[in-house]
Write a protein that holds these residues in place. Sequence first.
Motif, short mmCIF file in Angstrom:
data_model
loop_
_atom_site.label_atom_id
_atom_site.label_comp_id
_atom_site.label_asym_id
_atom_site.label_seq_id
_atom_site.Cartn_x
_atom_site.Cartn_y
_atom_site.Cartn_z
N LEU A 1 -26.83 -8.90 -42.91
CA LEU A 1 -26.21 -10.03 -42.24
C LEU A 1 -24.98 -10.50 -43.03
N SER A 2 -23.79 -10.13 -42.52
CA SER A 2 -22.56 -10.54 -43.21
C SER A 2 -21.74 -11.42 -42.27
N GLU A 3 -20.78 -12.09 -42.87
CA GLU A 3 -19.89 -12.94 -42.09
C GLU A 3 -19.16 -12.11 -41.03
N GLU A 4 -18.65 -10.95 -41.47
CA GLU A 4 -17.87 -10.09 -40.56
C GLU A 4 -18.71 -9.69 -39.35
N LYS A 5 -19.98 -9.40 -39.62
CA LYS A 5 -20.83 -8.94 -38.53
C LYS A 5 -21.02 -10.05 -37.50
N LEU A 6 -21.30 -11.25 -37.96
CA LEU A 6 -21.53 -12.35 -37.02
C LEU A 6 -20.25 -12.68 -36.26
N VAL A 7 -19.12 -12.61 -36.95
CA VAL A 7 -17.85 -12.86 -36.27
C VAL A 7 -17.65 -11.82 -35.17
N ALA A 8 -18.01 -10.56 -35.50
CA ALA A 8 -17.82 -9.48 -34.53
C ALA A 8 -18.71 -9.61 -33.31
N ILE A 9 -19.95 -10.09 -33.49
CA ILE A 9 -20.87 -10.15 -32.35
C ILE A 9 -20.75 -11.45 -31.55
N LYS A 10 -20.24 -12.50 -32.20
CA LYS A 10 -20.22 -13.83 -31.59
C LYS A 10 -19.60 -13.87 -30.20
N ASP A 11 -18.40 -13.32 -30.09
CA ASP A 11 -17.65 -13.38 -28.82
C ASP A 11 -18.48 -12.92 -27.65
N ASN A 12 -18.99 -11.68 -27.82
CA ASN A 12 -19.76 -11.07 -26.76
C ASN A 12 -21.01 -11.89 -26.44
N VAL A 13 -21.70 -12.33 -27.50
CA VAL A 13 -22.96 -13.06 -27.33
C VAL A 13 -22.73 -14.38 -26.56
N ASN B 1 -30.33 -7.14 -45.91
CA ASN B 1 -29.95 -8.22 -46.83
C ASN B 1 -29.16 -9.30 -46.09
N ILE B 2 -29.27 -10.52 -46.64
CA ILE B 2 -28.52 -11.63 -46.06
C ILE B 2 -27.51 -12.13 -47.08
N GLN B 3 -26.25 -12.18 -46.67
CA GLN B 3 -25.23 -12.73 -47.56
C GLN B 3 -25.06 -14.22 -47.28
N GLU B 4 -24.69 -14.97 -48.33
CA GLU B 4 -24.57 -16.42 -48.20
C GLU B 4 -23.59 -16.81 -47.08
N GLU B 5 -22.44 -16.10 -47.04
CA GLU B 5 -21.43 -16.40 -46.00
C GLU B 5 -22.01 -16.10 -44.62
N GLY B 6 -22.87 -15.08 -44.58
CA GLY B 6 -23.51 -14.69 -43.33
C GLY B 6 -24.38 -15.82 -42.81
N VAL B 7 -25.10 -16.49 -43.72
CA VAL B 7 -25.99 -17.59 -43.32
C VAL B 7 -25.18 -18.73 -42.71
N ARG B 8 -24.04 -19.04 -43.37
CA ARG B 8 -23.20 -20.14 -42.85
C ARG B 8 -22.70 -19.83 -41.45
N ASN C 1 -20.24 -3.22 -36.38
CA ASN C 1 -20.60 -4.64 -36.38
C ASN C 1 -20.75 -5.17 -34.97
N GLU C 2 -19.82 -4.79 -34.12
CA GLU C 2 -19.88 -5.27 -32.73
C GLU C 2 -21.17 -4.85 -32.04
N LEU C 3 -21.60 -3.63 -32.43
CA LEU C 3 -22.79 -3.08 -31.76
C LEU C 3 -24.10 -3.52 -32.41
N SER C 4 -23.98 -4.32 -33.50
CA SER C 4 -25.20 -4.68 -34.24
C SER C 4 -25.88 -5.93 -33.72
N GLY C 5 -25.36 -6.52 -32.64
CA GLY C 5 -26.00 -7.72 -32.11
C GLY C 5 -25.85 -7.79 -30.61
N PRO C 6 -26.53 -6.92 -29.88
CA PRO C 6 -26.42 -6.92 -28.42
C PRO C 6 -27.17 -8.12 -27.83
N ASP D 1 -23.44 -21.73 -37.76
CA ASP D 1 -22.44 -22.07 -36.73
C ASP D 1 -22.85 -21.52 -35.37
N LEU D 2 -23.34 -20.28 -35.39
CA LEU D 2 -23.76 -19.64 -34.14
C LEU D 2 -24.87 -20.44 -33.47
#
Lengths: 251, 228
Positions: A154-166, A187-194, A132-137, A198-199
């Motif tokens: 696109l999942s919630e976990e993934k966005l949480v994982a990449i946010k910090d670095n980004v 695929n896009i999950q609903e939580e992922g969109v939310r 996940n961390e590596l999925s959004g450089p 935020d991002l």
Amino acid sequence: MEKRIPLPLFRITQDFQIVERSDQAEHTFQYTNDLLDIVDADSHDKLKAMLAHDVEQLDFELNLITKHSPLALYKAFIQKSGEEAFCLFVPIEEQYQLVQNQLTDMQNRLNDTNFQLFEKKEKFSKMVDRSNELSGPYIELSDNLGLLPVFGDLSEEKLVAIKDNVFKRAYVSQPERVLIDFTGVGNIQEEGVRELKDLILVFEQMGIHVVMIGLSPRHALHLKPYRNELQIDFAHSAKIAIKKWLIAEYL
Amino acid sequence: MQKTTETFVDALLKGDHAASLRIVQNQREHHSRFTIYNELITPAMHEIGMLWQQNKITVADEHLATAVCDFVLSQTEYDLVQHSDFQETTPKAMFFTVQDEYHYLGLKMVSILFREKDWNVKYYQSNLSIDHVMEQVETWKPAVIGLSFALAYRIEALTAYLKKFSELDYEPEILVGGRLMHQYDFSSIGPPNTTFIENLNELQTWFNKDKTIRRDDSDGKANTSSVI
């Protein structure tokens, strides 16, 4: 008393002295006058307590000492008759032992499997976090333009994982615009969109304009409800976006 | 914890893995492993033994309860898995049950408590022959060897093990556990560094003593440290 009964049978007095025994009793146990001699030490109290009960007939489990085994499980059937009692012992150990061994084996195997599964699960969840961390450089294209290609679902976990670095990287380079590229998103999950919303809001507050690129119709459908609240631009593809903002910058 | 023990005994005897685990996990939020082993699991298993004495349950019920309890114990061990990266300096402890001895829950709890204290632990529940045990001991060279026995007639087997340990070419510490410890005088058998441990409180005492010695160890020989 019938001596030829095919089970160990004893006639005993109140203080456990053996008055008479069946042939099978002689065959199974060491010869002794005291019944307690053939009862396992840990079962003495149980036998005494049971016989003290004010009932004529009872049955219970007892550990006995046989000629072949220092500890064998028996079911005792007792019939009291005046001052005396008849004790019939039926062996149950063998069936139990077999089942117990199987149970122990299965239990061990289950524990091992559980343990391995647990370890694998731990390892797997670490791998997912890492992936996940590596999925959004965050890529700096120029002083004014950053690119954030997102890969995978696109999942919630993934966005949480990449946010910090980004956010850290964007804060350091302070671009005017960030291109979020959806070409690699499945695929896009609903939580992922939310979480994505935020991002984008954080980017807006940092004064960075967000441009979404490479959206497929399916992605667009998911993002549509948020279209009005977010100040974002859309571009068809990375090619167009780069032409528009990056090349224009150098002309 | 009295009330909880009753509920726990009930769940064990019903063979209800989920309920048993839930009870222990709830307790785990407020209590240490030691407290749970000492004040919930041990009294529960004693109670089950008493129920057999009172002819309220059969040996089959006892076996089922043991199996469920074993499962629950394994679960309490899982969060220690991350500590399994051992270095050469980590002290090693090996535990095994005497052949044909099925009362293994106490020993299992002890082995988990050792693991909790960051020991490198090997625990053998299977029916290992004495030769196999000695082979393991000679190659792995654990600093502590723990075994338990609960059946009086197995005392000869225990003696055989202890004799073998005294013939080793190094001096591991031997811990012998089991409910019969107070009924016999074992002082004459086994190597001099053998400790007989009757319950978990005694194990705790041993841990405290061991800690003191090991602190000294780093400075030199045991009890020679000037640091208090």
